[in-house]
Design a protein around this motif. Structure first.
Motif, mmCIF file in Angstrom:
data_model
loop_
_atom_site.group_PDB
_atom_site.id
_atom_site.type_symbol
_atom_site.label_atom_id
_atom_site.label_comp_id
_atom_site.label_asym_id
_atom_site.label_seq_id
_atom_site.Cartn_x
_atom_site.Cartn_y
_atom_site.Cartn_z
ATOM 1 N N UNK B 19 0.793 -1.230 0.000
ATOM 2 C CA UNK B 19 0.000 0.000 0.000
ATOM 3 C C UNK B 19 0.826 1.281 0.000
ATOM 4 N N UNK B 20 2.090 1.208 0.417
ATOM 5 C CA UNK B 20 2.889 2.414 0.608
ATOM 6 C C UNK B 20 4.176 2.356 -0.208
ATOM 7 N N UNK B 21 4.746 3.527 -0.422
ATOM 8 C CA UNK B 21 6.053 3.587 -1.072
ATOM 9 C C UNK B 21 7.123 3.513 0.020
ATOM 10 N N UNK B 22 7.567 2.307 0.308
ATOM 11 C CA UNK B 22 8.522 2.122 1.400
ATOM 12 C C UNK B 22 9.777 1.393 0.912
ATOM 13 N N UNK B 23 10.869 1.620 1.621
ATOM 14 C CA UNK B 23 12.118 0.898 1.342
ATOM 15 C C UNK B 23 12.310 -0.146 2.436
ATOM 16 N N UNK B 24 12.368 -1.426 2.063
ATOM 17 C CA UNK B 24 12.598 -2.451 3.093
ATOM 18 C C UNK B 24 13.942 -2.220 3.786
ATOM 19 N N UNK B 25 13.945 -2.288 5.107
ATOM 20 C CA UNK B 25 15.136 -2.032 5.929
ATOM 21 C C UNK B 25 15.350 -3.244 6.826
ATOM 22 N N UNK B 26 16.502 -3.888 6.691
ATOM 23 C CA UNK B 26 16.789 -5.040 7.554
ATOM 24 C C UNK B 26 17.882 -4.668 8.547
ATOM 25 N N UNK B 27 19.151 -4.607 8.085
ATOM 26 C CA UNK B 27 20.237 -4.249 8.995
ATOM 27 C C UNK B 27 20.641 -2.785 8.909
ATOM 28 N N UNK B 28 20.411 -2.178 7.768
ATOM 29 C CA UNK B 28 20.685 -0.748 7.606
ATOM 30 C C UNK B 28 22.107 -0.414 7.190
ATOM 31 N N UNK B 29 23.007 -1.396 7.124
ATOM 32 C CA UNK B 29 24.424 -1.067 6.928
ATOM 33 C C UNK B 29 24.728 -0.483 5.552
ATOM 34 N N UNK B 30 23.937 -0.828 4.544
ATOM 35 C CA UNK B 30 24.103 -0.186 3.235
ATOM 36 C C UNK B 30 23.187 1.028 3.106
ATOM 37 N N UNK B 31 21.941 0.870 3.537
ATOM 38 C CA UNK B 31 20.964 1.969 3.390
ATOM 39 C C UNK B 31 21.416 3.239 4.097
ATOM 40 N N UNK B 32 21.976 3.098 5.295
ATOM 41 C CA UNK B 32 22.323 4.295 6.058
ATOM 42 C C UNK B 32 23.565 4.994 5.523
ATOM 43 N N UNK B 33 24.364 4.266 4.752
ATOM 44 C CA UNK B 33 25.492 4.920 4.088
ATOM 45 C C UNK B 33 24.956 5.834 2.986
ATOM 46 N N UNK B 34 23.929 5.335 2.272
ATOM 47 C CA UNK B 34 23.281 6.166 1.252
ATOM 48 C C UNK B 34 22.531 7.325 1.901
ATOM 49 N N UNK B 35 21.897 7.041 3.070
ATOM 50 C CA UNK B 35 21.181 8.065 3.846
ATOM 51 C C UNK B 35 20.272 8.932 2.980
#
Lengths: 157, 272
Positions: B19-35
């Protein structure tokens, strides 16, 4: 809208900002935990390491939404423990601290290691600290200090 | 919470994902570098269905939100995978990084993904309308290009329980800890009645996706060790000719040379 609730060094807090904010930034800016250092923001240096439910994490790589319900410990809380006193003495005795920037992360990495493995070998200590960069000491003094702390603090971990 | 959802069950997570535009987040170690700015995360690390390792008749099934530290400590996880996990970054990253995240980040440098290619792993992808089981090589199409629909989540990684015992794994990085792979290699050889019945040679960090040359692998299948030895030169020159590598942090020539040396070391380990 519910906030993000967690304990910080034993104190219950609720963060009402964005769940996508970095734990590192929030700890420093909103809660004054300036022992948590920002070295790289890429998970490459360990200066921002904190304990989340007893697990060592780089707080630069943790979003606030991931710590809802967690217990977070930074050096501001850890420095009041008996275990810290042992590590503190060992680091001082061996001059394992020079500029000090990496030390909060280094000490929490040592805590995480000793909590799991109270009598580590030198190789295990080096592995346990492998995510924490130090540009002053050359590491040997730090490794020796952790080895000494494990001996001196026998029974604490 | 603001800019995020923290569902307690997989069902809830799938409803939000649809239903939403979301980014799946598991450990965050790559996503948070992109921030990324203005992103809304779907936090998956507390969903019990995604945090288990189970074993059935043929597979070891690893939940997408299982961390590398957890899998390293689990003897049911194939040793070739645990060798790769031990070489990832450092403890604090392995405490957070997950199998689903390593896949979802869509980088050919992902060390766990390399082993998944070498083992012909399958992925279980789930959505509200059901599930798909997809071979990893059909899922991982190129840099940041994945066969993952906008309403789907990666649920499990399915590794074969046996058949990986004769393996060779090597990662070449700039240093021992906290190093991104410059070249990584995972090879598996399966013998039956003195003949090679299966061979896989997977190269990581050298192109847009993990590379396997299935035709070249086939050159040694059905052969004894002695026959494989006789065909070795042709086998290696086939790779020299067909491996198409890109330049990254290091040159394509360097990568090619290291790939061929690793391939040779793999064969030599098994007397070929």
């Amino acid at each position: 809208m519910n906030g993000i609730s967690f304990t910080l060094n034993g104190r219950e807090v609720t963060y009402t900002g964005s769940a996508a904010d970095r734990l590192l930034d929030v700890l420093r800016r909103d809660y004054g935990c300036t022992s948590v250092k920002c070295g790289c923001k890429e998970g490459e240096c360990g200066a921002c390491a904190v304990l989340v439910d007893g697990v060592l994490l780089n707080s630069c790589c943790v979003a606030m939404g991931a710590v809802d319900g967690a217990a977070i410990v930074t050096m501001e809380g850890y420095c009041k423990t008996e275990r810290f006193a042992v590590l503190d003495r060992a680091f001082a005795d061996l001059s394992a601290v020079q500029c000090g920037f990496c030390i909060p992360g280094m000490v929490l990495a040592a805590e995480a290691l000793l909590a799991k493995n109270p009598h580590p070998t030198e190789a295990e200590i080096r592995e346990g600290l492998s995510g924490n960069l130090c540009r002053c000491t050359g590491y040997n003094a730090i490794v020796n200090a952790v080895e000494n702390a494990a001996k001196e603090g026998n029974g604490l971990w | 919470m603001v800019n995020g959802f923290a569902p307690a069950t997989l069902q809830e997570a799938l409803a939000i994902r649809a239903a939403q535009d979301v980014t799946p987040y598991a450990g965050g170690t790559d996503l948070m570098v992109e921030n990324r700015r203005g992103v809304s995360y779907l936090f998956l690390s507390k969903i019990p269905e995604l945090r288990q390792i189970t074993v059935d008749d043929t597979c070891v099934r690893i939940g997408a939100a299982v961390t590398f530290t957890e899998a390293l400590a689990d003897e049911r996880v194939p040793q070739i995978m645990r060798d790769a996990l031990a070489g990832i970054a450092a403890p604090a990253i392995r405490n957070a990084g997950t199998f689903g995240g390593n896949l979802g980040n869509g980088s050919a440098k992902a060390d766990s993904v390399l082993v998944e290619f070498a083992l012909d792993a399958k992925l279980r992808l789930v959505s509200l309308s059901g599930e798909r089981i997809v071979p990893v090589e059909q899922f991982y199409l190129g840099r940041k290009k994945l066969d993952l629909h906008s309403d789907e989540l990666i649920a499990e990684i399915l590794l074969p329980k046996t058949g990986w015992e004769n393996y060779y794994y090597e990662k070449v990085g700039g240093r021992n800890a906290l190093a991104i792979s410059r070249v990584a290699f995972a090879g598996v050889l399966r013998m039956e009645n003195d003949r090679i019945v299966d061979l896989s040679a997977a190269f990581g960090a050298v192109a847009d996706t993990v590379l396997r040359l299935k035709d070249a692998e086939g050159m040694l299948i059905g052969k004894t060790v002695a026959e494989a030895k006789a065909a070795k030169e042709a086998f290696l020159s086939r790779y020299e000719q067909d491996l198409t590598l890109t330049r990254g942090r290091v040159s394509a020539e360097y990568r090619k040379a290291v790939c061929l040396r690793l391939l040779q070391a793999f064969l030599e380990k098994f007397g070929i």
